[in-house]
Motif scaffolding. Structure first.
Motif, PDB file in Angstrom:
ATOM      1  N   ALA A   1       0.798  -1.325   0.055  1.00 39.33           N
ATOM      2  CA  ALA A   1       0.092  -0.139   0.092  1.00 39.33           C
ATOM      3  C   ALA A   1       0.948   1.217   0.064  1.00 39.33           C
ATOM      4  N   ARG A   2       2.257   1.285   0.359  1.00 42.76           N
ATOM      5  CA  ARG A   2       3.042   2.386   0.374  1.00 42.76           C
ATOM      6  C   ARG A   2       2.988   2.899  -0.954  1.00 42.76           C
ATOM      7  N   GLY A   3       3.083   1.966  -1.898  1.00 43.14           N
ATOM      8  CA  GLY A   3       3.083   2.600  -3.440  1.00 43.14           C
ATOM      9  C   GLY A   3       2.110   3.731  -3.793  1.00 43.14           C
ATOM     10  N   SER A   4       1.199   3.646  -3.012  1.00 41.52           N
ATOM     11  CA  SER A   4      -0.053   4.750  -3.537  1.00 41.52           C
ATOM     12  C   SER A   4       0.089   5.902  -2.503  1.00 41.52           C
ATOM     13  N   GLY A   5       0.734   5.802  -1.411  1.00 42.35           N
ATOM     14  CA  GLY A   5       0.957   6.656  -0.128  1.00 42.35           C
ATOM     15  C   GLY A   5       0.020   6.218   0.833  1.00 42.35           C
ATOM     16  N   ILE A   6       0.599   6.223   2.038  1.00 41.39           N
ATOM     17  CA  ILE A   6      -0.375   5.834   3.119  1.00 41.39           C
ATOM     18  C   ILE A   6      -0.447   6.891   3.951  1.00 41.39           C
ATOM     19  N   GLU A   7      -1.570   7.206   4.268  1.00 39.69           N
ATOM     20  CA  GLU A   7      -2.105   8.388   5.104  1.00 39.69           C
ATOM     21  C   GLU A   7      -1.820   8.119   6.597  1.00 39.69           C
ATOM     22  N   SER A   8      -2.356   7.071   7.174  1.00 34.37           N
ATOM     23  CA  SER A   8      -2.232   6.786   8.698  1.00 34.37           C
ATOM     24  C   SER A   8      -2.244   5.315   8.839  1.00 34.37           C
ATOM     25  N   VAL A   9      -1.407   5.080   9.942  1.00 35.57           N
ATOM     26  CA  VAL A   9      -1.278   3.525  10.348  1.00 35.57           C
ATOM     27  C   VAL A   9      -1.622   3.712  11.805  1.00 35.57           C
ATOM     28  N   ARG A  10      -2.605   2.691  12.166  1.00 34.50           N
ATOM     29  CA  ARG A  10      -2.583   2.811  13.657  1.00 34.50           C
ATOM     30  C   ARG A  10      -2.692   1.175  14.176  1.00 34.50           C
ATOM     31  N   TYR A  11      -2.220   0.828  15.373  1.00 35.30           N
ATOM     32  CA  TYR A  11      -1.857  -0.534  15.792  1.00 35.30           C
ATOM     33  C   TYR A  11      -2.507  -0.342  17.321  1.00 35.30           C
ATOM     34  N   VAL A  12      -3.372  -1.254  17.428  1.00 31.91           N
ATOM     35  CA  VAL A  12      -3.970  -1.428  18.912  1.00 31.91           C
ATOM     36  C   VAL A  12      -3.741  -2.688  19.275  1.00 31.91           C
ATOM     37  N   GLY A  13      -2.953  -2.807  20.595  1.00 30.06           N
ATOM     38  CA  GLY A  13      -2.549  -4.402  21.072  1.00 30.06           C
ATOM     39  C   GLY A  13      -3.366  -4.423  22.299  1.00 30.06           C
ATOM     40  N   ARG A  14      -4.126  -5.670  22.394  1.00 33.81           N
ATOM     41  CA  ARG A  14      -4.909  -5.834  24.075  1.00 33.81           C
ATOM     42  C   ARG A  14      -4.243  -7.087  24.225  1.00 33.81           C
ATOM     43  N   LYS A  15      -3.740  -7.120  25.633  1.00 37.20           N
ATOM     44  CA  LYS A  15      -3.499  -8.182  26.280  1.00 37.20           C
ATOM     45  C   LYS A  15      -4.231  -8.568  27.733  1.00 37.20           C
TER      46      LYS A  15
END
Length: 287
Positions: free
Chosen positions: A155-169
């Protein structure tokens, strides 16, 4: 799809090819703890079961490893290099990436790295890159406990606007981390945010939990632009990883609920499987 099953289902050609690969490849496992032993056990049970395997671990039981898994054990890097591995597989944590992997790369030995969180250091990434150039070697970084990163990278080829990671333990899983001093983990009875910031900050403050966030940052838009939220959640009994990315390509959503490695509840089983997959793909390439 199970690679071992595919090879086992073929005719004698696969078996002959596996034997040829076994004679050409020599695999060294850095760290013979639960994950290292799991990786070796899986290899021994598969089509490349007779491949030469050594371990680098000054604390492991050499006799037991030789009897149980047919592994030659070494206590220092020079002795391991004299054994002439064709690839080293890091299963020992961040310090092994810093102290061992770079030296192997410089000596012309390819490396598969599981502790992706170590790569949050700009200095270390530069050192590893230089080591590859010096040795003409290759560094392979596995996805570990997270999946779908090939799509995020594409997806970086088109330009990524945002990435969000949520981790739950589960709350107890955060014991021994900075959250242990900031929260009464035993008293948490609802989903509670213990960290909210960038991937770079989370890797610095929570190094033991940095592998997944680092893998996401490397595949996507980097450590400083990747937003990370980590939660202690009493409603889950597994490690839950969620990634959301948006851009001109559209929207990507990934969710994984990982079971722990049977011999080490602090490690996701998928992390060990990702290492095994990287090794098998390398061996199949030899065929």
């Amino acid at each position: 799809m199970n690679t071992s099953t595919i090879l086992d289902a073929t005719s004698g050609v696969a078996s002959d090819s596996a034997d040829a690969a076994s004679s050409e490849q020599r695999i060294a496992i850095i760290g013979m703890g639960a994950m290292g032993r799991r990786v070796v056990s899986s290899l021994r049970a598969g089509p490349f079961g007779r491949i030469a395997i050594a371990g680098l671990d000054p604390y492991a039981d050499a006799n037991a490893l030789k009897v149980d898994l047919d592994v030659d054990l070494f206590a220092n890097l020079d002795d391991l290099m004299a054994w002439a591995p064709t690839v080293v597989v890091e299963c020992a944590g961040h310090t092994a990436v810093e102290g061992v992997v770079a030296q192997c790369l410089e000596r012309g030995v390819d490396a598969i790295v599981a502790s992706v969180g170590a790569l949050s250091s700009d200095e270390l990434r530069a050192r590893l890159h230089q080591a590859q150039e010096i040795g003409g070697s290759e560094l392979i970084v596995v996805s570990g406990a997270i999946g779908g990163l090939d799509a995020l990278s594409a997806a970086r080829g088109s330009g990524i606007e945002s990435v969000r990671y949520v981790g739950r333990k589960p709350p107890r899983a955060w014991s021994g981390t900075p959250a242990d001093g900031e929260f009464d983990l035993a008293a948490i009875d609802k989903p509670t945010v213990i960290f909210d910031g960038t991937a770079a900050e989370s890797a610095r403050l929570y190094p033991k939990n940095a592998n997944v966030t680092a893998a996401v940052a490397i595949a996507g838009i980097g450590f400083d632009k990747t937003h990370v939220t980590m939660m202690a959640d009493p409603s889950v009994n597994k490690n839950v990883h969620e990634v959301e990315a948006k851009g001109p390509f559209g929207q990507l959503n990934i969710r994984l609920e990982n079971n722990p490695l049977p011999d080490n509840p602090k490690t996701s089983w998928l992390a060990a499987l990702s290492i095994e997959d990287a090794i098998l793909r390398r061996l199949q390439h030899v065929i």
